[in-house]
Motif scaffolding. Structure first.
Motif, mmCIF file in Angstrom:
data_model
loop_
_atom_site.group_PDB
_atom_site.id
_atom_site.type_symbol
_atom_site.label_atom_id
_atom_site.label_comp_id
_atom_site.label_asym_id
_atom_site.label_seq_id
_atom_site.Cartn_x
_atom_site.Cartn_y
_atom_site.Cartn_z
ATOM 1 N N ASP A 2 69.983 47.847 113.124
ATOM 2 C CA ASP A 2 70.536 47.362 114.391
ATOM 3 C C ASP A 2 71.848 46.613 114.127
ATOM 4 O O ASP A 2 72.354 46.589 112.997
ATOM 5 N N ALA A 3 72.391 45.965 115.173
ATOM 6 C CA ALA A 3 73.688 45.283 115.058
ATOM 7 C C ALA A 3 73.658 44.172 114.013
ATOM 8 O O ALA A 3 74.681 43.832 113.421
ATOM 9 N N ASN A 4 72.475 43.598 113.776
ATOM 10 C CA ASN A 4 72.344 42.514 112.785
ATOM 11 C C ASN A 4 71.898 43.032 111.424
ATOM 12 O O ASN A 4 71.411 42.275 110.593
ATOM 13 N N GLU A 22 77.441 51.234 121.787
ATOM 14 C CA GLU A 22 77.872 49.923 121.279
ATOM 15 C C GLU A 22 78.532 50.020 119.897
ATOM 16 O O GLU A 22 78.976 49.014 119.351
ATOM 17 N N GLY A 23 78.571 51.239 119.334
ATOM 18 C CA GLY A 23 79.205 51.423 118.022
ATOM 19 C C GLY A 23 78.372 50.918 116.853
ATOM 20 O O GLY A 23 78.868 50.741 115.744
ATOM 21 N N VAL A 24 77.065 50.698 117.098
ATOM 22 C CA VAL A 24 76.173 50.233 116.017
ATOM 23 C C VAL A 24 75.790 51.416 115.127
ATOM 24 O O VAL A 24 75.750 51.320 113.906
#
Length: 255
Positions: free
Chosen positions: A184-186, A204-206
């Motif tokens: 994920d993003a993190n 979202e570009g993740v």
């Protein structure tokens, strides 16, 4: 216990790591109730060969542009060297492998986009020898080189090739990649992903680049197979053992 068929796609990086493929083949040797088909790419080997031959490699939307003049090198690297390296490690692990191209595995290719040159997309040709080989106790190892009805050769994305073969065989599908799971993003692993979640993460570009191709292909395969498709790491052979025993490791992609 009924026999299950699994299609396992190996990324080309497996070939760059000593004994990595053998460790995975060793896992398969212990699985008496399952049948396996290996599908592989070999992008880094292709890059090396093309560079040595003086060609520049270019990509378009995560896919390698494959001009006709580069195809002998791409075919040599994938259907020749990469395929036979895997055959060698499978023999070493006690299997009886057979190296194939997509044509023998029941998948025909045709041009995907003119801009990509000899990059192929898959269609099923219902003329596979894979089941015959499995019945003979052989381990099919399939390179992602395909042919059309005229005998033209194509460089097919190996994830798409694996999905097409799994669909032909109505098999379970595992993508063994360089990462533990989709992140994920993190940078935390995502254990399950469905259409809506995937669309959001791409927007979202993740998820981007090669992983976007892999995730979209997995989703398409999951929709077609009407079951979950797994993305996991080849760097941990125990992950493969766990997946084959029905445990949940890596990312499961569901329709």
């Amino acid at each position: 216990m009924s026999t299950k068929t699994w299609v396992i796609k190996l990324g080309g990086a497996v070939l760059n790591t000593e004994n990595a493929a053998k460790a995975l083949f060793d896992v398969l040797s212990t699985e008496q109730n399952n049948q396996f088909v290996i599908v592989h790419g070999g992008g880094s080997l292709v890059d090396t060969w093309l560079k040595q031959a003086g060609f520049a490699s270019a990509k378009h939307q995560g896919l390698r542009i494959s001009p006709s003049e580069q195809m002998p090198y791409i075919v040599g690297a994938l259907a020749g060297c990469a395929n036979k390296q895997l055959v060698a490690q499978a023999i070493n692990a006690g299997h009886k492998p057979v190296g194939l191209s997509l044509y023998e595995a029941g998948v025909s290719a045709s041009q995907k986009l003119k801009a990509l040159g000899q990059v192929g997309k898959c269609t099923s040709n219902d003329d596979s020898i894979v089941n015959d080989l499995l019945n003979l106790g052989r381990l099919p190892i399939v390179s992602s080189i395909g042919f059309d009805e005229q005998g033209n050769w194509y460089n097919v994305n190996a994830d798409e090739a694996a999905a097409a073969i799994a669909s032909n065989l109505n098999a379970e599908l595992i993508f063994m990649t360089d990462v533990e799971a989709v992140l994920d993003a993190n940078k935390q692993p995502l254990h399950q992903l469905d259409t809506k979640h995937i669309d959001t993460l791409i927007d979202e570009g993740v998820i981007l680049g090669g992983m976007e191709v892999k995730v979209k292909t997995s989703l398409h395969a999951a929709q077609h197979l009407r079951r979950g498709v797994y993305i996991s790491s080849w760097q941990k052979p125990e992950n493969l053992t766990a997946l084959l025993q029905g445990e949940h490791v890596g990312t499961k992609i569901t329709p």
